[in-house]
Design an enzyme around this catalytic site. Structure first.
Site, PDB file in Angstrom:
ATOM      1  N   ASP A  77      39.207  33.083  37.167  1.00 27.49           N
ATOM      2  CA  ASP A  77      39.773  34.294  36.901  1.00 27.49           C
ATOM      3  C   ASP A  77      39.911  34.655  35.777  1.00 27.49           C
ATOM      4  O   ASP A  77      40.117  33.521  34.770  1.00 27.49           O
ATOM      5  CB  ASP A  77      40.764  34.467  37.840  1.00 27.49           C
ATOM      6  CG  ASP A  77      41.693  35.633  37.584  1.00 27.49           C
ATOM      7  OD1 ASP A  77      41.126  36.849  37.698  1.00 27.49           O
ATOM      8  OD2 ASP A  77      42.958  35.517  37.540  1.00 27.49           O
ATOM      9  N   ASP A 105      42.318  37.606  33.708  1.00 24.95           N
ATOM     10  CA  ASP A 105      43.781  37.906  33.393  1.00 24.95           C
ATOM     11  C   ASP A 105      44.820  37.206  34.228  1.00 24.95           C
ATOM     12  O   ASP A 105      44.860  37.236  35.628  1.00 24.95           O
ATOM     13  CB  ASP A 105      43.785  39.456  33.877  1.00 24.95           C
ATOM     14  CG  ASP A 105      42.921  40.339  32.722  1.00 24.95           C
ATOM     15  OD1 ASP A 105      42.432  39.753  31.737  1.00 24.95           O
ATOM     16  OD2 ASP A 105      42.545  41.395  33.401  1.00 24.95           O
TER      17      ASP A 105
HETATM   18 MG   LIG Z   1      44.213  37.235  37.600  1.00 28.14          MG
END
Ligand SMILES: [Mg+2]
Length: 199
Positions: A15, A17
């Site tokens: 992932d 952010d």
């Molecule tokens: Mg995230």
């Protein structure tokens, strides 16, 4: 001759952010990209151990009209440069700019690529010859774990980004459970290498 699953590669899906960089709500400009501590080292370890490293990120800020798709690409170019300077790299970058029911008509789409749906893993698996069932996903939200499990991969949750909040306040509602909980991406990578007998 048909290629067996043994020929396929293991990937670690990441992932973005809250896992690689600071969670800022919406990252609308490359100048605001702040890579989290030990992330470059973690990605370099994956590279050195021959595990494909693939970014998978929902960027509904595009659909919402908060920033154009070009801004997403600029953030990724900056990230690639930061990694390159330190001898690390990503093998693939996939993002979903859509949202099912808000925002700009051209991006308002009930797509297959928005996590927890598995379109991004499926595309990467095809592009890079990945065996998803032997792969891993690291993220700071429970939907990242759900996404991993739907694709048959292991899901690791980090305590950076939204991770700590999710664990503290929402874990009683979770329908899926992380295969492992790690302090940060570096710890997650150490655990993965251990699983792979490369610890
Ligand atoms: Mg995230």
């Amino acid at each position: 001759m048909r290629r067996g699953s043994k020929d396929k590669r293991i990937a670690v899906f990441l992932d973005r952010d809250g896992t690689i960089n600071d969670e800022l709500g919406y990252l609308e400009h490359a100048d605001r990209l702040m890579v989290l501590p030990r992330v470059v080292e973690a990605i370099r370890l994956l590279n050195e151990n021959n595990l494909l490293t693939v970014l998978v990120t929902n960027q509904s800020g595009v659909a919402r009209g908060y920033f154009p798709e070009s801004a997403v690409n600029e953030v990724h170019e900056r990230l690639k440069n930061i990694l390159k300077e330190e001898g690390a790299h990503l093998d693939g970058i996939y993002y979903c700019p859509h949202h099912p029911d808000v925002g700009l008509p051209e991006y308002r789409l009930d797509c297959d690529c928005r996590k927890p749906r598995t379109g991004m893993i499926e595309k990467a698996a095809k592009d890079l010859n990945i065996d998803a069932s032997r792969s891993y996903m690291v993220g700071d939200k429970i939907i990242d774990v759900e996404f991993a499990h739907k694709a048959g991969a292991k899901g690791i949750m980090v305590m950076t980004g939204y991770g700590r909040e999710e664990l503290k306040h929402f874990s009683h509602e979770w329908k899926v459970h992380p295969d492992h909980i790690a302090d940060d991406l570096y710890d997650a990578v150490k655990w993965i290498l251990d699983q792979e007998g490369k610890g």
